[in-house]
Design a protein around this motif. Structure first.
Motif, PDB file in Angstrom:
ATOM      1  N   ALA A  48       2.789  13.504   0.421  1.00 46.33           N
ATOM      2  CA  ALA A  48       3.887  14.376   0.752  1.00 46.33           C
ATOM      3  C   ALA A  48       3.426  14.900   2.138  1.00 46.33           C
ATOM      4  O   ALA A  48       4.206  14.937   3.036  1.00 46.33           O
ATOM      5  N   SER A  49       1.859  15.076   2.463  1.00 46.78           N
ATOM      6  CA  SER A  49       1.733  15.483   3.595  1.00 46.78           C
ATOM      7  C   SER A  49       2.002  14.680   4.627  1.00 46.78           C
ATOM      8  O   SER A  49       2.306  14.798   5.661  1.00 46.78           O
ATOM      9  N   ILE A  50       1.625  13.221   4.372  1.00 45.14           N
ATOM     10  CA  ILE A  50       1.805  12.259   5.370  1.00 45.14           C
ATOM     11  C   ILE A  50       3.272  11.999   5.534  1.00 45.14           C
ATOM     12  O   ILE A  50       3.674  11.709   6.669  1.00 45.14           O
ATOM     13  N   LEU A  51       4.290  12.113   4.471  1.00 45.35           N
ATOM     14  CA  LEU A  51       5.580  11.986   4.920  1.00 45.35           C
ATOM     15  C   LEU A  51       6.273  12.996   5.621  1.00 45.35           C
ATOM     16  O   LEU A  51       6.944  12.588   6.540  1.00 45.35           O
ATOM     17  N   CYS A  52       5.782  14.116   5.814  1.00 42.50           N
ATOM     18  CA  CYS A  52       6.101  15.174   6.692  1.00 42.50           C
ATOM     19  C   CYS A  52       5.665  14.610   8.069  1.00 42.50           C
ATOM     20  O   CYS A  52       6.532  14.555   8.973  1.00 42.50           O
ATOM     21  N   LYS A  53       4.450  14.392   8.083  1.00 44.49           N
ATOM     22  CA  LYS A  53       4.126  13.678   9.495  1.00 44.49           C
ATOM     23  C   LYS A  53       4.827  12.715  10.155  1.00 44.49           C
ATOM     24  O   LYS A  53       5.367  12.263  11.117  1.00 44.49           O
ATOM     25  N   LEU A  54       5.078  11.689   9.089  1.00 46.38           N
ATOM     26  CA  LEU A  54       6.035  10.547   9.376  1.00 46.38           C
ATOM     27  C   LEU A  54       7.471  10.769   9.905  1.00 46.38           C
ATOM     28  O   LEU A  54       7.836  10.328  10.872  1.00 46.38           O
ATOM     29  N   ALA A  55       8.112  11.913   9.032  1.00 45.63           N
ATOM     30  CA  ALA A  55       9.370  12.320   9.495  1.00 45.63           C
ATOM     31  C   ALA A  55       9.304  12.886  10.865  1.00 45.63           C
ATOM     32  O   ALA A  55      10.186  12.674  11.558  1.00 45.63           O
ATOM     33  N   ASP A  56       8.186  13.723  11.252  1.00 47.38           N
ATOM     34  CA  ASP A  56       8.206  14.394  12.440  1.00 47.38           C
ATOM     35  C   ASP A  56       7.738  13.332  13.431  1.00 47.38           C
ATOM     36  O   ASP A  56       8.460  13.311  14.631  1.00 47.38           O
ATOM     37  N   TYR A  57       7.053  12.222  13.435  1.00 48.75           N
ATOM     38  CA  TYR A  57       6.629  11.128  14.110  1.00 48.75           C
ATOM     39  C   TYR A  57       8.207  10.614  14.535  1.00 48.75           C
ATOM     40  O   TYR A  57       8.304   9.944  15.552  1.00 48.75           O
ATOM     41  N   PHE A  58       8.932  10.109  13.520  1.00 50.01           N
ATOM     42  CA  PHE A  58      10.042   9.442  13.913  1.00 50.01           C
ATOM     43  C   PHE A  58      11.320  10.216  13.985  1.00 50.01           C
ATOM     44  O   PHE A  58      12.204   9.854  14.248  1.00 50.01           O
ATOM     45  N   ASP A  59      11.120  11.783  13.857  1.00 52.08           N
ATOM     46  CA  ASP A  59      12.329  12.504  14.115  1.00 52.08           C
ATOM     47  C   ASP A  59      13.408  12.128  13.046  1.00 52.08           C
ATOM     48  O   ASP A  59      14.679  12.309  13.407  1.00 52.08           O
ATOM     49  N   VAL A  60      13.007  12.151  11.858  1.00 51.94           N
ATOM     50  CA  VAL A  60      13.935  11.827  10.804  1.00 51.94           C
ATOM     51  C   VAL A  60      13.481  12.922   9.466  1.00 51.94           C
ATOM     52  O   VAL A  60      12.417  13.520   9.704  1.00 51.94           O
ATOM     53  N   SER A  61      14.577  13.057   8.740  1.00 49.36           N
ATOM     54  CA  SER A  61      14.134  13.857   7.472  1.00 49.36           C
ATOM     55  C   SER A  61      13.412  13.034   6.551  1.00 49.36           C
ATOM     56  O   SER A  61      13.304  11.990   6.417  1.00 49.36           O
ATOM     57  N   VAL A  62      12.524  13.894   5.780  1.00 49.86           N
ATOM     58  CA  VAL A  62      11.917  13.366   4.515  1.00 49.86           C
ATOM     59  C   VAL A  62      12.766  12.750   3.820  1.00 49.86           C
ATOM     60  O   VAL A  62      12.757  11.693   3.158  1.00 49.86           O
ATOM     61  N   ASP A  63      13.966  13.335   3.540  1.00 54.85           N
ATOM     62  CA  ASP A  63      14.812  12.780   2.347  1.00 54.85           C
ATOM     63  C   ASP A  63      15.271  11.516   2.987  1.00 54.85           C
ATOM     64  O   ASP A  63      15.732  10.585   2.263  1.00 54.85           O
ATOM     65  N   TYR A  64      15.628  11.066   4.218  1.00 57.01           N
ATOM     66  CA  TYR A  64      15.727   9.890   4.496  1.00 57.01           C
ATOM     67  C   TYR A  64      14.908   8.941   4.367  1.00 57.01           C
ATOM     68  O   TYR A  64      14.997   7.767   3.863  1.00 57.01           O
ATOM     69  N   LEU A  65      13.580   9.151   4.559  1.00 58.65           N
ATOM     70  CA  LEU A  65      12.539   8.351   4.340  1.00 58.65           C
ATOM     71  C   LEU A  65      12.598   7.844   2.863  1.00 58.65           C
ATOM     72  O   LEU A  65      12.177   6.762   2.351  1.00 58.65           O
ATOM     73  N   LEU A  66      12.808   8.907   1.940  1.00 58.81           N
ATOM     74  CA  LEU A  66      12.604   8.510   0.666  1.00 58.81           C
ATOM     75  C   LEU A  66      13.916   8.088   0.055  1.00 58.81           C
ATOM     76  O   LEU A  66      14.177   7.725  -1.413  1.00 58.81           O
ATOM     77  N   GLY A  67      15.012   7.865   0.622  1.00 57.79           N
ATOM     78  CA  GLY A  67      16.096   7.135   0.386  1.00 57.79           C
ATOM     79  C   GLY A  67      17.176   8.401  -0.292  1.00 57.79           C
ATOM     80  O   GLY A  67      17.950   7.756  -1.029  1.00 57.79           O
ATOM     81  N   ARG A  68      17.125   9.640  -0.109  1.00 58.88           N
ATOM     82  CA  ARG A  68      17.768  10.489  -0.712  1.00 58.88           C
ATOM     83  C   ARG A  68      19.012  10.914  -0.113  1.00 58.88           C
ATOM     84  O   ARG A  68      19.797  11.474  -0.464  1.00 58.88           O
ATOM     85  N   THR A  69      19.172  10.238   1.197  1.00 60.60           N
ATOM     86  CA  THR A  69      20.318  10.428   2.127  1.00 60.60           C
ATOM     87  C   THR A  69      20.232   9.268   3.090  1.00 60.60           C
ATOM     88  O   THR A  69      19.119   8.610   3.330  1.00 60.60           O
ATOM     89  N   ASP A  70      21.253   8.961   3.546  1.00 60.17           N
ATOM     90  CA  ASP A  70      21.371   7.719   4.389  1.00 60.17           C
ATOM     91  C   ASP A  70      21.532   8.340   5.815  1.00 60.17           C
ATOM     92  O   ASP A  70      21.462   7.568   6.874  1.00 60.17           O
ATOM     93  N   LYS A  71      21.596   9.715   6.052  1.00 56.81           N
ATOM     94  CA  LYS A  71      21.608  10.286   7.417  1.00 56.81           C
ATOM     95  C   LYS A  71      20.189  10.643   7.857  1.00 56.81           C
ATOM     96  O   LYS A  71      19.513  11.405   7.098  1.00 56.81           O
ATOM     97  N   PRO A  72      19.782  10.127   9.015  1.00 50.72           N
ATOM     98  CA  PRO A  72      18.252  10.398   9.258  1.00 50.72           C
ATOM     99  C   PRO A  72      18.100  11.642   9.968  1.00 50.72           C
ATOM    100  O   PRO A  72      16.913  12.076  10.247  1.00 50.72           O
ATOM    101  N   GLU A  73      19.136  12.362  10.304  1.00 52.60           N
ATOM    102  CA  GLU A  73      19.028  13.824  11.149  1.00 52.60           C
ATOM    103  C   GLU A  73      18.288  14.561  10.126  1.00 52.60           C
ATOM    104  O   GLU A  73      18.286  14.867   9.036  1.00 52.60           O
ATOM    105  N   THR A  74      17.199  15.612  10.914  1.00 50.68           N
ATOM    106  CA  THR A  74      16.496  16.595  10.364  1.00 50.68           C
ATOM    107  C   THR A  74      17.412  17.884  10.347  1.00 50.68           C
ATOM    108  O   THR A  74      18.345  17.950  11.252  1.00 50.68           O
ATOM    109  N   ASN A  75      16.945  18.800   9.392  1.00 57.35           N
ATOM    110  CA  ASN A  75      17.732  19.979   9.556  1.00 57.35           C
ATOM    111  C   ASN A  75      16.836  20.965  10.266  1.00 57.35           C
ATOM    112  O   ASN A  75      16.273  22.040   9.708  1.00 57.35           O
ATOM    113  N   ARG A  76      16.675  20.931  11.280  1.00 58.17           N
ATOM    114  CA  ARG A  76      15.625  21.883  12.389  1.00 58.17           C
ATOM    115  C   ARG A  76      16.449  22.791  12.914  1.00 58.17           C
ATOM    116  O   ARG A  76      17.560  22.650  13.227  1.00 58.17           O
TER     117      ARG A  76
END
Length: 76
Positions: A48-76
Motif C-alpha cells: 500500500a505504501s508503494i502504491l501511494c508513491k506510484l500514484a504520486d509518481y504518475f499523478d494518478v489515483s490508487v483506485d486507477y492503479l488497482l482497476g477500481r476506476t478507469d479515470k486516472p485523475e486524482t482527488n486532490r
C-alpha cells in the motif's frame, strides 16, 4: 480482470507512455528493478505504501492503479 492484472498492465503502460525505464522508476521510488519487473510481469501488487508513491509518481489515483476506476485523475 483481477486487481493484479489491472495493476501490472497500468503500471507498465504508464511507465512506457512516459518513456521511463524500469531502473529509472525503481530508483525514483527507492525500490529495486526486480521489484518493478515483478509488478509489471509477475503481477505482484505493490504494498500500500508503494502504491501511494506510484500514484504520486504518475499523478494518478490508487483506485486507477488497482482497476477500481478507469479515470486516472486524482482527488486532490
Amino acid at each position: 480482470m483481477e486487481t493484479n492484472k489491472y495493476c501490472s498492465t497500468r503500471l507498465r503502460h504508464l511507465r512506457e507512455a512516459k518513456g521511463i525505464m524500469q531502473k529509472e522508476m525503481a530508483d525514483a521510488l527507492g525500490q529495486s528493478k526486480t521489484a518493478v519487473n515483478n509488478w509489471e510481469v509477475q503481477g505482484n501488487v505493490p504494498h500500500a505504501s508503494i502504491l501511494c508513491k506510484l500514484a504520486d509518481y504518475f499523478d494518478v489515483s490508487v483506485d486507477y492503479l488497482l482497476g477500481r476506476t478507469d479515470k486516472p485523475e486524482t482527488n486532490r
